[in-house]
Motif scaffolding. Structure first.
Motif, PDB file in Angstrom:
ATOM      1  N   ALA A   1       2.204  28.261  21.086  1.00  0.00           N
ATOM      2  CA  ALA A   1       2.108  29.063  22.307  1.00  0.00           C
ATOM      3  C   ALA A   1       1.464  30.404  21.954  1.00  0.00           C
ATOM      4  N   PRO A   2       0.709  31.003  22.868  1.00  0.00           N
ATOM      5  CA  PRO A   2       0.486  30.611  24.267  1.00  0.00           C
ATOM      6  C   PRO A   2      -0.738  29.728  24.475  1.00  0.00           C
ATOM      7  N   LEU A   3      -1.322  29.193  23.419  1.00  0.00           N
ATOM      8  CA  LEU A   3      -2.498  28.342  23.580  1.00  0.00           C
ATOM      9  C   LEU A   3      -2.131  27.061  24.319  1.00  0.00           C
ATOM     10  N   LYS A   4      -3.015  26.646  25.206  1.00  0.00           N
ATOM     11  CA  LYS A   4      -2.732  25.496  26.055  1.00  0.00           C
ATOM     12  C   LYS A   4      -3.657  24.330  25.726  1.00  0.00           C
ATOM     13  N   VAL A   5      -3.162  23.155  26.000  1.00  0.00           N
ATOM     14  CA  VAL A   5      -3.944  21.929  25.895  1.00  0.00           C
ATOM     15  C   VAL A   5      -4.066  21.355  27.311  1.00  0.00           C
ATOM     16  N   PRO A   6      -5.288  21.034  27.762  1.00  0.00           N
ATOM     17  CA  PRO A   6      -6.523  20.948  26.995  1.00  0.00           C
ATOM     18  C   PRO A   6      -7.144  22.310  26.674  1.00  0.00           C
ATOM     19  N   HIS A   7      -7.977  22.304  25.661  1.00  0.00           N
ATOM     20  CA  HIS A   7      -8.872  23.430  25.388  1.00  0.00           C
ATOM     21  C   HIS A   7      -9.941  23.404  26.473  1.00  0.00           C
ATOM     22  N   MET A   8      -9.918  24.417  27.336  1.00  0.00           N
ATOM     23  CA  MET A   8     -10.789  24.398  28.504  1.00  0.00           C
ATOM     24  C   MET A   8     -11.465  25.755  28.667  1.00  0.00           C
ATOM     25  N   GLY A   9     -12.776  25.731  28.845  1.00  0.00           N
ATOM     26  CA  GLY A   9     -13.532  26.946  29.103  1.00  0.00           C
ATOM     27  C   GLY A   9     -14.634  27.154  28.076  1.00  0.00           C
ATOM     28  N   TRP A  10     -15.217  28.342  28.133  1.00  0.00           N
ATOM     29  CA  TRP A  10     -16.336  28.677  27.255  1.00  0.00           C
ATOM     30  C   TRP A  10     -15.842  29.091  25.875  1.00  0.00           C
ATOM     31  N   ASN A  11     -16.574  28.662  24.858  1.00  0.00           N
ATOM     32  CA  ASN A  11     -16.239  29.038  23.493  1.00  0.00           C
ATOM     33  C   ASN A  11     -17.502  28.997  22.638  1.00  0.00           C
ATOM     34  N   ASP A  12     -17.453  29.726  21.533  1.00  0.00           N
ATOM     35  CA  ASP A  12     -18.598  29.792  20.629  1.00  0.00           C
ATOM     36  C   ASP A  12     -18.651  28.559  19.735  1.00  0.00           C
ATOM     37  N   VAL A  13     -19.853  28.190  19.352  1.00  0.00           N
ATOM     38  CA  VAL A  13     -20.079  27.178  18.326  1.00  0.00           C
ATOM     39  C   VAL A  13     -20.860  27.830  17.190  1.00  0.00           C
ATOM     40  N   ALA A  14     -20.332  27.736  15.980  1.00  0.00           N
ATOM     41  CA  ALA A  14     -21.026  28.231  14.789  1.00  0.00           C
ATOM     42  C   ALA A  14     -21.627  27.026  14.069  1.00  0.00           C
ATOM     43  N   PHE A  15     -22.942  26.946  14.040  1.00  0.00           N
ATOM     44  CA  PHE A  15     -23.600  25.817  13.399  1.00  0.00           C
ATOM     45  C   PHE A  15     -23.620  26.018  11.890  1.00  0.00           C
ATOM     46  N   THR A  16     -23.405  24.931  11.162  1.00  0.00           N
ATOM     47  CA  THR A  16     -23.224  25.005   9.715  1.00  0.00           C
ATOM     48  C   THR A  16     -24.530  24.845   8.941  1.00  0.00           C
ATOM     49  N   ARG A  17     -25.562  24.351   9.612  1.00  0.00           N
ATOM     50  CA  ARG A  17     -26.848  24.132   8.950  1.00  0.00           C
ATOM     51  C   ARG A  17     -27.916  23.965  10.017  1.00  0.00           C
ATOM     52  N   PRO A  18     -29.175  24.124   9.655  1.00  0.00           N
ATOM     53  CA  PRO A  18     -30.247  23.912  10.627  1.00  0.00           C
ATOM     54  C   PRO A  18     -30.325  22.448  11.062  1.00  0.00           C
ATOM     55  N   ASP A  19     -30.718  22.238  12.302  1.00  0.00           N
ATOM     56  CA  ASP A  19     -30.877  20.878  12.812  1.00  0.00           C
ATOM     57  C   ASP A  19     -31.840  20.928  13.990  1.00  0.00           C
TER      58      ASP A  19
ATOM     59  N   LEU B   1     -31.621  19.644  16.881  1.00  0.00           N
ATOM     60  CA  LEU B   1     -30.990  19.842  18.188  1.00  0.00           C
ATOM     61  C   LEU B   1     -30.525  21.271  18.416  1.00  0.00           C
ATOM     62  N   THR B   2     -30.362  22.047  17.346  1.00  0.00           N
ATOM     63  CA  THR B   2     -29.846  23.417  17.503  1.00  0.00           C
ATOM     64  C   THR B   2     -30.953  24.464  17.382  1.00  0.00           C
ATOM     65  N   LYS B   3     -32.184  24.039  17.280  1.00  0.00           N
ATOM     66  CA  LYS B   3     -33.292  24.988  17.183  1.00  0.00           C
ATOM     67  C   LYS B   3     -33.321  25.869  18.430  1.00  0.00           C
ATOM     68  N   GLY B   4     -33.369  27.187  18.222  1.00  0.00           N
ATOM     69  CA  GLY B   4     -33.334  28.132  19.332  1.00  0.00           C
ATOM     70  C   GLY B   4     -31.945  28.660  19.635  1.00  0.00           C
ATOM     71  N   LEU B   5     -30.928  28.144  18.929  1.00  0.00           N
ATOM     72  CA  LEU B   5     -29.546  28.573  19.142  1.00  0.00           C
ATOM     73  C   LEU B   5     -28.983  29.282  17.909  1.00  0.00           C
ATOM     74  N   GLU B   6     -29.862  29.716  17.020  1.00  0.00           N
ATOM     75  CA  GLU B   6     -29.405  30.265  15.747  1.00  0.00           C
ATOM     76  C   GLU B   6     -28.581  31.538  15.903  1.00  0.00           C
ATOM     77  N   ASP B   7     -28.908  32.350  16.893  1.00  0.00           N
ATOM     78  CA  ASP B   7     -28.254  33.654  17.032  1.00  0.00           C
ATOM     79  C   ASP B   7     -27.108  33.661  18.032  1.00  0.00           C
ATOM     80  N   GLU B   8     -27.073  32.697  18.913  1.00  0.00           N
ATOM     81  CA  GLU B   8     -26.046  32.692  19.959  1.00  0.00           C
ATOM     82  C   GLU B   8     -25.876  31.274  20.485  1.00  0.00           C
ATOM     83  N   ALA B   9     -24.644  30.822  20.559  1.00  0.00           N
ATOM     84  CA  ALA B   9     -24.382  29.484  21.083  1.00  0.00           C
ATOM     85  C   ALA B   9     -22.995  29.456  21.703  1.00  0.00           C
ATOM     86  N   ARG B  10     -22.947  29.373  23.040  1.00  0.00           N
ATOM     87  CA  ARG B  10     -21.677  29.284  23.762  1.00  0.00           C
ATOM     88  C   ARG B  10     -21.736  28.056  24.655  1.00  0.00           C
ATOM     89  N   PHE B  11     -20.667  27.298  24.606  1.00  0.00           N
ATOM     90  CA  PHE B  11     -20.647  26.039  25.346  1.00  0.00           C
ATOM     91  C   PHE B  11     -19.336  25.889  26.105  1.00  0.00           C
TER      92      PHE B  11
END
Length: 206
Positions: free
Chosen positions: A113-131, A133-143
């Motif tokens: 608590a207080p975290l709830k399930v499901p995980h719902m809403g916007w959150n950051d994604v940190a990419f671990t390597r170039p790919d 599909l992630t080209k153009g998202l190197e500096d910012e990625a929120r999903f």
């Protein structure tokens, strides 16, 4: 026959995935026909709902065999949300085996608590390597996320992105010609549009 096919196995978010493909400049066909799926140039496996029931539909419809055939001949495949979890070996949800393409399993979030399930809403994604599909998202990625189960025990070589919710979890996977995004690119505005456009424009079809 080639082209981009969105797999229709009665598991939701088909229309919104087709819409973002169109917005990204691509032409996507929606199909539940195993022969068409097996012959596709590239595939998107969407999905919302229950893992066990989804796998039962894939198995009973013949789509699972078609997906295996497409994957084995090298067709690029993108799994979204439940579609990502179906790429795994197993899920606690329904105690069911998945496609087995990614050596990992899905387990329900166990959060303080207080975290709830499901995980719902916007959150950051940190990419671990170039790919591609992630080209153009190197500096910012929120999903945008909506999920109660999370990928566990993933081989590090298959991890493409992580997100933090009560601790880090694997939110993007990639192995060979298969990608999986736990988030919903089709609901993630410019960030999701970039991923889908990259899949359409930068990943060669067979």
């Amino acid at each position: 026959m080639s082209g981009l096919v969105i797999v229709d196995y009665d598991a939701g978010n088909i229309g919104s995935v087709a819409n973002i493909c169109k917005k990204a400049g691509g032409k996507a066909e929606i199909s539940a026909d195993p022969e068409r799926i097996a012959a596709a140039g590239k595939l998107i496996l969407p999905g919302v709902g229950h893992f066990g029931r989804a796998m039962a539909r894939l198995n009973d419809s013949g789509i699972r065999a078609a997906l295996d055939a497409a994957k084995d001949r090298g067709a690029p495949i993108l799994g979204i949300c439940l579609g990502m979890q179906l790429l795994l070996k197993h899920s606690e949800e329904g105690d069911a085996d998945g496609l087995g393409w990614i050596d990992a399993h899905a387990k329900r979030f166990d959060l303080p608590a207080p975290l709830k399930v499901p995980h719902m809403g916007w959150n950051d994604v940190a990419f671990t390597r170039p790919d591609v599909l992630t080209k153009g998202l190197e500096d910012e990625a929120r999903f945008y996320f909506v999920h109660s189960y999370v990928v566990q025990a993933v081989d590090e070589s298959a991890v493409l992105g992580r997100t933090d919710y009560g601790g880090p979890f694997v939110s993007v996977v990639q192995k060979d010609n298969v990608w999986g995004f736990q988030c919903h690119p089709e609901k993630s505005h410019k960030y999701g549009l970039t991923v889908i456009r990259n899949f359409i424009d930068k990943v060669p079809s067979l």
